[in-house]
Design a protein around this motif. Structure first.
Motif, PDB file in Angstrom:
ATOM      1  N   HIS A 140       0.863  -1.193   0.000  1.00 34.67           N
ATOM      2  CA  HIS A 140       0.000   0.000   0.000  1.00 34.67           C
ATOM      3  C   HIS A 140       0.890   1.231   0.000  1.00 34.67           C
ATOM      4  CE1 HIS A 140       0.614  -0.831   4.361  1.00 34.67           C
ATOM      5  NE2 HIS A 140       0.614   0.490   4.508  1.00 34.67           N
ATOM      6  N   VAL A 191       0.717   5.379   1.271  1.00 29.17           N
ATOM      7  CA  VAL A 191      -0.085   6.282   2.091  1.00 29.17           C
ATOM      8  C   VAL A 191       0.147   7.729   1.683  1.00 29.17           C
ATOM      9  CG1 VAL A 191      -0.541   7.028   4.456  1.00 29.17           C
ATOM     10  CG2 VAL A 191       0.040   4.646   3.980  1.00 29.17           C
ATOM     11  N   HIS A 230       4.339   7.233   3.036  1.00 28.40           N
ATOM     12  CA  HIS A 230       5.163   6.024   3.067  1.00 28.40           C
ATOM     13  C   HIS A 230       4.749   5.004   2.016  1.00 28.40           C
ATOM     14  CE1 HIS A 230       2.235   4.381   6.171  1.00 28.40           C
ATOM     15  NE2 HIS A 230       2.541   3.229   5.624  1.00 28.40           N
ATOM     16  N   ALA A 261       4.662   1.017   1.531  1.00 30.73           N
ATOM     17  CA  ALA A 261       4.756  -0.239   2.279  1.00 30.73           C
ATOM     18  C   ALA A 261       5.082  -1.354   1.304  1.00 30.73           C
ATOM     19  CB  ALA A 261       3.444  -0.532   2.992  1.00 30.73           C
ATOM     20  N   PHE A 303       8.868   0.189  10.522  1.00 27.24           N
ATOM     21  CA  PHE A 303       8.930   1.429   9.748  1.00 27.24           C
ATOM     22  C   PHE A 303      10.347   1.995   9.766  1.00 27.24           C
ATOM     23  CE2 PHE A 303       4.704   0.653  11.170  1.00 27.24           C
ATOM     24  CZ  PHE A 303       3.908   1.009  10.100  1.00 27.24           C
ATOM     25  N   GLU A 328       7.721   1.246   4.896  1.00 22.63           N
ATOM     26  CA  GLU A 328       7.234   0.241   5.847  1.00 22.63           C
ATOM     27  C   GLU A 328       7.561  -1.121   5.240  1.00 22.63           C
ATOM     28  OE1 GLU A 328       2.979   0.439   6.449  1.00 22.63           O
ATOM     29  OE2 GLU A 328       2.881  -1.603   7.257  1.00 22.63           O
TER      30      GLU A 328
HETATM   31 FE   FE2 Z   1       1.322   1.536   6.222  1.00 24.28          FE
END
Ligand code: FE2
Length: 383
Positions: free
Chosen positions: A184, A186, A267, A269, A338, A351
């Protein structure tokens, strides 16, 4: 917070998905020194040299290095002269994510449909060709100056995109660290803007809001934020969107917005099948992670795992030694950690996540995570 507040996604009707997305195609970061950044991502994160464009390929304004690791493909781009859009972007935002490219069957249709539904134009459908075939790309703006580029590559069997050639580095190819795909990405948006962007992803891209966290759920003693997770129809693309909320001190989202000078990607991931091995290698190669949560956090993990405790294969001592965090939801558990920001400004970070059935985002870890970030903010004088 309690996991009982998580609403699981509805079943999607794929026939009703007006914006079918096949996956993340690539991420493009605008950086001030692409050559050195590429070396960092290879050495520290285990990316592989893949493709290049620059003066030697006839690109007079921009130089780009493409690096890959399993399904993750990142382009690092820098300007070769002053006055370029890339240079202006870097001057304002520092190094950061400019493009989240999405793989589609038909980039012209995706663009026209998005524009019809209210998207702001970035790049008209454009055909690029070389001896390996043809690619059509088009683009729209999302939050801030970040853009989505639709990539149609069904008639292309080249290395990456027309205009790029193979980037070979026979003398230096560090091993992969086991990163597999983008789980994902963000976005941080400004005060009271989260719902605007939630609606934008619903209206323009056909996404659904499948998880929501308000400031009562995401807060520490000092700061708070709100977050909603948007997902496309087939669930391959997930974009949580954060906005700051009022607290006693400045939240990490405000710090990001101040230093990025606007909304942008907070971020990325990336998933691994073996987080213990991946994080051990990343640490040995110099990747810096947030400081570990306190002992009480680890003492509480068995309670948080609940019924999934028996399925957990990882050794808790090893997880704690590496400062890896654990959370669970109805469907399983997940392991995550993280990094600190990966550039000078306290903006973009990574992440590392391993999903063991859980589809959430580590809500049970938010408090401990944000307390770690606040300790870092305090060191920076930005709390
Ligand atoms: Fe996340």
């Amino acid at each position: 917070m309690s996991n009982a507040t998580i609403e699981l996604p509805k079943l999607y009707d794929s026939a009703a998905d007006f914006m079918p997305l096949l996956g993340t195609d690539y991420l493009e970061l605008y950086v001030s020194n692409a050559k050195q950044a590429a070396h960092f991502y290879k050495a520290a994160f285990g990316f592989q040299s893949h493709a290049y464009r620059g003066l030697e390929t006839g690109s007079r304004e921009l130089e780009s290095y493409v690096i890959i690791q399993d399904k993750i493909r990142i382009i690092l781009t820098s300007p070769l002269k002053s006055g370029t859009d890339v240079g202006k972007h870097i001057e304002k935002h520092g190094d950061g994510v400019k493009v989240i490219a999405l793989w589609v069957d038909d980039a012209t249709y995706a663009y026209e449909e998005a524009i019809k539904r209210g998207a702001t134009h970035y790049m008209k459908p454009t055909l690029e060709e070389d001896e390996s075939g043809r690619v059509v790309r088009s683009g729209i703006y999302t939050y801030g100056e970040t853009v989505h580029i639709f990539v149609e590559r069904k008639d292309y069997n080249g290395l990456f995109l027309p205009g790029f050639r193979k980037w070979e580095t026979p003398n230096y190819n560090p091993k992969s660290t086991g990163l597999k795909y983008v789980d994902h990405m963000v976005g941080n948006v400004g005060w009271n803007e989260m719902n605007t962007w939630v609606k934008w992803y619903e209206d323009v891209m056909g996404f659904e809001n499948f998880l929501s966290f308000d400031d009562k759920q995401i807060h520490t003693e000092y700061s708070a934020l709100m977050s909603k997770v948007m997902s496309n129809g087939n669930g391959r693309i997930k974009f949580p969107i954060n906005e700051p909320a009022k607290g006693k001190k400045r939240s990490q989202i405000e710090e990001y917005l101040d230093f990025y000078e606007g909304s942008g990607v907070q971020h990325i991931a990336v998933a691994t099948d073996d987080i213990i091995s991946t994080v051990s290698q990343l640490k040995a190669r110099g990747v810096e992670f947030l400081p570990p949560p306190p002992q009480a956090y680890y003492d509480d993990i068995p309670r948080r795992l609940g019924e999934h405790k028996s399925m957990m294969k990882e050794d808790m001592k090893e997880l704690q030694k590496l400062s890896i965090m654990v959370d669970a939801d109805e469907e399983g558990y997940l392991l995550q950690i993280f990094t600190k920001p990966v550039e000078d400004r306290p903006t973009l970070f990574f992440e590392i996540i391993q999903r063991m059935g859980a589809r959430g985002f580590g809500a049970g870890n938010f408090k401990a995570l944000f307390e770690s970030i606040e300790r870092e903010q305090a060191n920076r004088g930005t709390l």
